[in-house]
Motif scaffolding. Structure first.
Motif, PDB file in Angstrom:
ATOM      1  N   PRO A  83     -15.479 -14.728  -9.446  1.00  0.00           N
ATOM      2  CA  PRO A  83     -14.407 -14.446 -10.411  1.00  0.00           C
ATOM      3  C   PRO A  83     -13.940 -13.002 -10.343  1.00  0.00           C
ATOM      4  N   LEU A  84     -12.662 -12.803 -10.653  1.00  0.00           N
ATOM      5  CA  LEU A  84     -12.089 -11.468 -10.626  1.00  0.00           C
ATOM      6  C   LEU A  84     -11.753 -10.951 -12.024  1.00  0.00           C
ATOM      7  N   PHE A  85     -11.110 -11.758 -12.856  1.00  0.00           N
ATOM      8  CA  PHE A  85     -10.728 -11.288 -14.191  1.00  0.00           C
ATOM      9  C   PHE A  85     -10.379 -12.474 -15.084  1.00  0.00           C
ATOM     10  N   ALA A  86     -10.087 -12.171 -16.331  1.00  0.00           N
ATOM     11  CA  ALA A  86      -9.673 -13.127 -17.358  1.00  0.00           C
ATOM     12  C   ALA A  86     -10.700 -14.246 -17.511  1.00  0.00           C
ATOM     13  N   GLU A  87     -10.238 -15.490 -17.632  1.00  0.00           N
ATOM     14  CA  GLU A  87     -11.129 -16.616 -17.896  1.00  0.00           C
ATOM     15  C   GLU A  87     -11.948 -17.029 -16.677  1.00  0.00           C
ATOM     16  N   GLN A  88     -11.698 -16.414 -15.545  1.00  0.00           N
ATOM     17  CA  GLN A  88     -12.403 -16.782 -14.323  1.00  0.00           C
ATOM     18  C   GLN A  88     -13.914 -16.575 -14.446  1.00  0.00           C
ATOM     19  N   ARG A  89     -14.340 -15.570 -15.168  1.00  0.00           N
ATOM     20  CA  ARG A  89     -15.781 -15.333 -15.356  1.00  0.00           C
ATOM     21  C   ARG A  89     -16.414 -16.468 -16.154  1.00  0.00           C
ATOM     22  N   MET A  90     -15.736 -16.906 -17.197  1.00  0.00           N
ATOM     23  CA  MET A  90     -16.225 -18.013 -18.004  1.00  0.00           C
ATOM     24  C   MET A  90     -16.275 -19.290 -17.156  1.00  0.00           C
TER      25      MET A  90
END
Length: 173
Positions: A83-90
């Motif tokens: 993931p790079l940013f925003a909801e991608q980590r979730m």
């Protein structure tokens, strides 16, 4: 592999002082020469669904955007969550909890080193954890296919939402 240069929405701080619109400038020095007989690097855009459908694809290193996740699950392709940013980590956490993806380890500086990416690929392709993920993705692929059928859970849920919206619109007149 498809590469794009960072844009104004994604931080490129981990690339140092590079400020280029050419995505190939962000690859490690000598990468294209070292890998020219092992794969293909496509700068910018690629037909992702067609690529994920090809039987030679063994995994997908993904930023974990929702469309990419759905396409990968639909095609039964395991992921390496990057993931790079925003909801991608979730989304990456959800995928690893579902045992549908591996997640490379971040070092003490908050960076994922290329060696760690290599280890993740090796683990996915040859390791026991990777074998379990492949088995899990076969099951998830069937679940997704059933959900997308005309009488599947996804279609039913969408019809219910449409009916609710239709009724709300009728009540407001």
């Amino acid at each position: 592999m498809v590469v794009r240069a960072p844009n104004k929405f994604a931080s490129a701080a981990y690339f140092g002082s590079k400020n280029s619109s050419n995505p190939l400038d962000y690859l490690p020095e000598g990468f294209l020469q070292r890998t020219r007989d092992q794969g293909l690097v496509i700068p910018s855009w690629a037909p992702q669904i067609q690529i994920l459908s090809h039987n030679s694809i063994g995994g997908f290193l993904s930023h974990c955007g929702w469309n990419s996740i759905l396409q990968s699950l639909q095609k039964g392709v395991p992921l390496i969550a990057f993931p790079l940013f925003a909801e991608q980590r979730m989304n990456a956490c959800l995928l690893t909890d579902l045992k549908a993806a591996l997640r490379p380890k971040v070092n003490e500086d908050g960076i994922v080193k290329w060696e760690e990416i290599g280890e993740s690929i090796k683990n996915l392709m040859e390791g026991e954890e990777g074998k379990e993920i492949y088995k899990r993705l076969r099951d998830l692929k069937d679940i997704v296919a059933n959900a997308l059928k005309e009488d599947g859970s996804s279609a039913k849920a969408l019809r219910q939402v449409a009916l609710i919206w239709k009724n709300l619109d009728g009540n407001q007149k």
